[in-house]
Design a protein around this motif. Structure first.
Motif, PDB file in Angstrom:
ATOM      1  N   SER A 121      -6.723 -15.131  44.693  1.00  0.00           N
ATOM      2  CA  SER A 121      -5.404 -14.866  45.287  1.00  0.00           C
ATOM      3  C   SER A 121      -4.250 -15.147  44.333  1.00  0.00           C
ATOM      4  O   SER A 121      -3.176 -14.563  44.486  1.00  0.00           O
ATOM      5  CB  SER A 121      -5.230 -15.666  46.585  1.00  0.00           C
ATOM      6  N   ASP A 122      -4.460 -16.016  43.345  1.00  0.00           N
ATOM      7  CA  ASP A 122      -3.381 -16.358  42.414  1.00  0.00           C
ATOM      8  C   ASP A 122      -3.584 -15.773  41.021  1.00  0.00           C
ATOM      9  O   ASP A 122      -3.023 -16.273  40.052  1.00  0.00           O
ATOM     10  CB  ASP A 122      -3.242 -17.888  42.308  1.00  0.00           C
ATOM     11  N   ILE A 123      -4.382 -14.704  40.921  1.00  0.00           N
ATOM     12  CA  ILE A 123      -4.592 -14.134  39.587  1.00  0.00           C
ATOM     13  C   ILE A 123      -3.300 -13.515  39.063  1.00  0.00           C
ATOM     14  O   ILE A 123      -2.434 -13.104  39.835  1.00  0.00           O
ATOM     15  CB  ILE A 123      -5.731 -13.092  39.572  1.00  0.00           C
ATOM     16  N   ASP A 124      -3.206 -13.450  37.771  1.00  0.00           N
ATOM     17  CA  ASP A 124      -2.056 -12.831  37.118  1.00  0.00           C
ATOM     18  C   ASP A 124      -1.989 -11.351  37.535  1.00  0.00           C
ATOM     19  O   ASP A 124      -3.018 -10.689  37.680  1.00  0.00           O
ATOM     20  CB  ASP A 124      -2.200 -12.955  35.599  1.00  0.00           C
ATOM     21  N   GLN A 125      -0.796 -10.848  37.698  1.00  0.00           N
ATOM     22  CA  GLN A 125      -0.608  -9.456  38.146  1.00  0.00           C
ATOM     23  C   GLN A 125      -1.286  -8.448  37.218  1.00  0.00           C
ATOM     24  O   GLN A 125      -1.789  -7.421  37.675  1.00  0.00           O
ATOM     25  CB  GLN A 125       0.885  -9.139  38.281  1.00  0.00           C
ATOM     26  N   LYS A 126      -1.343  -8.757  35.939  1.00  0.00           N
ATOM     27  CA  LYS A 126      -2.023  -7.863  34.996  1.00  0.00           C
ATOM     28  C   LYS A 126      -3.470  -7.615  35.429  1.00  0.00           C
ATOM     29  O   LYS A 126      -3.953  -6.487  35.393  1.00  0.00           O
ATOM     30  CB  LYS A 126      -2.000  -8.469  33.590  1.00  0.00           C
TER      31      LYS A 126
END
Length: 159
Positions: A121-126
């Motif tokens: 859920s908190d992965i980088d948008q990239k």
């Protein structure tokens, strides 16, 4: 769609016996159902911030054939003795991905209910935009719990 997978299994062992496997870098290799974890270097973890190195082989998944063999650092993000362990993966990929794996242990009589979770859920948008999550599927998490059960019943770390 959720950004988290959780699976549970009851293992006929005390929480301390299960937790010992989960804190040991070699234990991570021993219970991996994906085939990606080849070996590990480091000491068993005892606190948030502890780290160890896992030697990986992405060919086991064959999703990124060019990745081959590489190392990642496992950094412990949550730690409660015999109850909870979670970690994120640090590697050479920038920005860091930000996904979290972990286990919650709940005593259940003479057994332990183990919840394995995988949270992106908190992965980088990239990485969200790359559409590669989840990397590990729910069936793979379930399989790892099966291997964990077998490993604990065999008296890990006994050879």
């Amino acid at each position: 769609m959720t950004d988290r997978i959780e699976v549970r299994r009851t293992i006929a062992a005390a929480p301390a016996d299960v937790f010992a496997v989960l804190c040991d870098p070699q234990g991570h290799v021993a219970i991996d159902s994906s085939g990606m974890l080849q070996a590990a270097t480091g000491e068993p973890v005892t606190a948030v911030g502890d780290e160890f190195v896992v030697h990986m082989d992405r060919e086991a998944l064959n999703d990124f054939p060019d990745m081959g063999r590489y190392d990642v650092t496992v950094r412990i993000t949550e730690y409660e003795q015999d109850r909870l362990i979670a970690w994120t993966i640090l590697g050479q990929i920038k920005p860091p991905i930000g996904h979290v794996y972990g286990y919650r242990l709940d005593p259940d009589g003479d057994a332990t209910t183990v919840t394995s979770f995988y949270d992106w859920s908190d992965i980088d948008q990239k990485w969200r935009d790359a559409g590669i999550f989840p990397v590990i599927s729910e069936p793979a998490l379930r399989a790892t719990l099966g291997v964990l059960d077998r490993t604990v019943r065999r008296g890990y770390p006994r050879g």
